[in-house]
Design a protein around this motif. Structure first.
Motif, mmCIF file in Angstrom:
data_model
loop_
_atom_site.group_PDB
_atom_site.id
_atom_site.type_symbol
_atom_site.label_atom_id
_atom_site.label_comp_id
_atom_site.label_asym_id
_atom_site.label_seq_id
_atom_site.Cartn_x
_atom_site.Cartn_y
_atom_site.Cartn_z
ATOM 1 N N THR A 116 0.841 -1.193 0.000
ATOM 2 C CA THR A 116 0.000 0.000 0.000
ATOM 3 C C THR A 116 0.876 1.241 0.000
ATOM 4 O OG1 THR A 116 -0.142 -0.055 2.403
ATOM 5 C CG2 THR A 116 -1.917 -1.134 1.167
ATOM 6 N N GLN A 117 2.153 1.044 -0.160
ATOM 7 C CA GLN A 117 3.115 2.141 -0.163
ATOM 8 C C GLN A 117 3.076 2.871 -1.509
ATOM 9 O OE1 GLN A 117 6.989 0.923 1.098
ATOM 10 N NE2 GLN A 117 7.995 2.557 -0.002
ATOM 11 N N THR A 118 3.209 4.191 -1.465
ATOM 12 C CA THR A 118 3.285 4.969 -2.691
ATOM 13 C C THR A 118 4.559 4.600 -3.427
ATOM 14 O OG1 THR A 118 2.037 6.789 -1.731
ATOM 15 C CG2 THR A 118 3.397 7.307 -3.631
ATOM 16 N N GLU A 119 4.430 4.366 -4.715
ATOM 17 C CA GLU A 119 5.568 4.006 -5.555
ATOM 18 C C GLU A 119 5.768 5.064 -6.624
ATOM 19 O OE1 GLU A 119 5.202 -0.825 -5.865
ATOM 20 O OE2 GLU A 119 4.033 0.362 -7.294
ATOM 21 N N ARG A 120 6.943 4.989 -7.234
ATOM 22 C CA ARG A 120 7.216 5.756 -8.443
ATOM 23 C C ARG A 120 7.631 4.782 -9.531
ATOM 24 N NH1 ARG A 120 10.255 11.439 -6.875
ATOM 25 N NH2 ARG A 120 8.387 12.377 -5.980
ATOM 26 N N SER A 121 7.320 5.134 -10.768
ATOM 27 C CA SER A 121 7.681 4.309 -11.918
ATOM 28 C C SER A 121 8.098 5.202 -13.068
ATOM 29 C CB SER A 121 6.488 3.451 -12.351
ATOM 30 O OG SER A 121 6.834 2.609 -13.432
ATOM 31 N N LEU A 122 8.983 4.688 -13.900
ATOM 32 C CA LEU A 122 9.327 5.372 -15.138
ATOM 33 C C LEU A 122 8.389 4.887 -16.230
ATOM 34 C CD1 LEU A 122 11.376 7.222 -16.718
ATOM 35 C CD2 LEU A 122 12.395 5.060 -17.471
ATOM 36 N N VAL A 123 7.861 5.813 -16.984
ATOM 37 C CA VAL A 123 7.065 5.516 -18.169
ATOM 38 C C VAL A 123 7.723 6.243 -19.331
ATOM 39 C CG1 VAL A 123 4.840 5.862 -19.314
ATOM 40 C CG2 VAL A 123 4.908 5.203 -16.894
ATOM 41 N N LEU A 124 7.896 5.537 -20.435
ATOM 42 C CA LEU A 124 8.393 6.157 -21.655
ATOM 43 C C LEU A 124 7.343 6.011 -22.743
ATOM 44 C CD1 LEU A 124 12.011 4.640 -21.801
ATOM 45 C CD2 LEU A 124 11.343 6.888 -20.907
ATOM 46 N N ILE A 181 5.869 8.665 -12.817
ATOM 47 C CA ILE A 181 4.528 8.686 -12.235
ATOM 48 C C ILE A 181 4.608 8.207 -10.792
ATOM 49 C CG2 ILE A 181 3.434 8.345 -14.471
ATOM 50 C CD1 ILE A 181 2.802 5.424 -13.579
ATOM 51 N N GLU A 182 3.584 8.560 -10.022
ATOM 52 C CA GLU A 182 3.567 8.192 -8.603
ATOM 53 C C GLU A 182 2.152 7.798 -8.209
ATOM 54 O OE1 GLU A 182 5.940 10.369 -5.361
ATOM 55 O OE2 GLU A 182 3.912 11.235 -5.241
ATOM 56 N N GLY A 183 2.059 6.794 -7.329
ATOM 57 C CA GLY A 183 0.771 6.381 -6.802
ATOM 58 C C GLY A 183 0.864 5.014 -6.154
ATOM 59 N N GLN A 184 -0.187 4.631 -5.472
ATOM 60 C CA GLN A 184 -0.261 3.307 -4.870
ATOM 61 C C GLN A 184 -0.186 2.248 -5.960
ATOM 62 O OE1 GLN A 184 -0.397 3.008 -1.483
ATOM 63 N NE2 GLN A 184 -0.392 5.224 -1.373
ATOM 64 N N ARG A 185 0.776 1.342 -5.843
ATOM 65 C CA ARG A 185 0.939 0.213 -6.770
ATOM 66 C C ARG A 185 0.978 0.657 -8.240
ATOM 67 N NH1 ARG A 185 -3.479 -4.030 -5.361
ATOM 68 N NH2 ARG A 185 -2.254 -5.310 -6.774
ATOM 69 N N CYS A 186 1.566 1.825 -8.503
ATOM 70 C CA CYS A 186 1.562 2.364 -9.870
ATOM 71 C C CYS A 186 2.409 1.537 -10.834
ATOM 72 C CB CYS A 186 1.990 3.829 -9.893
ATOM 73 S SG CYS A 186 3.731 4.131 -9.555
ATOM 74 N N SER A 203 13.776 -1.845 -10.466
ATOM 75 C CA SER A 203 13.950 -1.335 -11.834
ATOM 76 C C SER A 203 13.529 0.127 -11.921
ATOM 77 C CB SER A 203 13.131 -2.149 -12.833
ATOM 78 O OG SER A 203 13.646 -3.438 -12.968
ATOM 79 N N ALA A 204 12.448 0.469 -11.269
ATOM 80 C CA ALA A 204 11.971 1.848 -11.293
ATOM 81 C C ALA A 204 13.022 2.794 -10.724
ATOM 82 C CB ALA A 204 10.658 1.977 -10.523
ATOM 83 N N ALA A 205 13.600 2.435 -9.588
ATOM 84 C CA ALA A 205 14.626 3.290 -8.980
ATOM 85 C C ALA A 205 15.826 3.446 -9.913
ATOM 86 C CB ALA A 205 15.052 2.715 -7.635
ATOM 87 N N ILE A 210 14.643 5.509 -13.163
ATOM 88 C CA ILE A 210 14.416 6.925 -12.855
ATOM 89 C C ILE A 210 15.758 7.630 -12.694
ATOM 90 C CG2 ILE A 210 13.531 8.531 -11.110
ATOM 91 C CD1 ILE A 210 11.175 6.469 -10.753
ATOM 92 N N GLY A 211 16.735 6.957 -12.079
ATOM 93 C CA GLY A 211 18.075 7.530 -11.930
ATOM 94 C C GLY A 211 18.762 7.774 -13.265
ATOM 95 N N ILE A 212 18.471 6.948 -14.250
ATOM 96 C CA ILE A 212 19.063 7.095 -15.585
ATOM 97 C C ILE A 212 18.405 8.251 -16.336
ATOM 98 C CG2 ILE A 212 19.272 6.000 -17.863
ATOM 99 C CD1 ILE A 212 19.470 3.282 -16.292
ATOM 100 N N TRP A 213 17.091 8.314 -16.301
ATOM 101 C CA TRP A 213 16.347 9.291 -17.112
ATOM 102 C C TRP A 213 16.135 10.638 -16.406
ATOM 103 C CZ3 TRP A 213 15.041 8.229 -22.165
ATOM 104 C CH2 TRP A 213 15.294 6.926 -22.584
ATOM 105 N N PHE A 214 16.115 10.613 -15.070
ATOM 106 C CA PHE A 214 15.924 11.834 -14.282
ATOM 107 C C PHE A 214 16.942 11.857 -13.135
ATOM 108 C CE2 PHE A 214 11.861 11.170 -16.366
ATOM 109 C CZ PHE A 214 11.520 12.446 -16.787
ATOM 110 N N PRO A 215 18.221 12.031 -13.436
ATOM 111 C CA PRO A 215 19.257 11.918 -12.392
ATOM 112 C C PRO A 215 19.132 12.966 -11.281
ATOM 113 C CG PRO A 215 20.197 12.715 -14.457
ATOM 114 C CD PRO A 215 18.786 12.319 -14.749
#
Length: 142
Positions: A3-11, A79-84, A130-132, A135-140
């Motif tokens: 139920t933790q807020t996550e971040r993900s990379l979307v291209l 993007i950010e959200g629960q289980r995103c 993978s998201a972490a 995101i570090g690669i595309w948004f350092p």
């Protein structure tokens, strides 16, 4: 299940950008209730793509994939959200757009173009790790 807020990379890949589908993809993300944290549009260089796709280096599809992804602009989004992570991957649909279900991004907007690599409109991180990394690669600076 978390139920933790996550971040993900979307291209939005070059095929999606070229077809003018960025707004449609972002609209579906926002309609789903996820927050857009960062967004940039640019043509990625081969060094960034080599880092992003490092686990695929040496595979037959690696060079054509890097060629495709560097062929034009992409829209990179965090993007950010629960289980995103899980949620966006469900929203994106199966990797093969021919097999992707209607109602998904790839099922509604994608098709097989007979190219060497699957031009399937979007990428989404597949795990928190993978998201972490991505995101570090595309948004350092994020």
């Amino acid at each position: 299940m978390t139920t933790q807020t996550e971040r993900s990379l979307v291209l939005v890949k070059p095929d999606g950008f070229e077809r003018g589908l960025t707004g449609e993809v972002l609209g579906r993300i926002e309609t789903k209730g996820y927050v857009l944290v960062a967004l940039d549009i640019f043509t990625p260089d081969r060094d960034r793509l080599a880092e992003h796709y490092a686990e695929h280096e040496g595979k037959p599809f690696y060079a054509p994939l890097v060629d495709f992804m560097s062929s034009g602009p992409v829209t990179a989004v965090v993007i950010e959200g629960q289980r995103c992570i899980e949620g966006f991957r469900a929203l994106a649909g199966a990797t093969d757009p021919t097999a992707a279900l209607p109602g998904t991004i790839r099922g509604d907007l994608g098709r097989d173009w007979g190219q060497q690599v699957q031009a399937n409109i979007v990428h989404g991180s597949d795990s928190p790790e993978s998201a972490a990394r991505e995101i570090g690669i595309w948004f350092p600076d994020l």
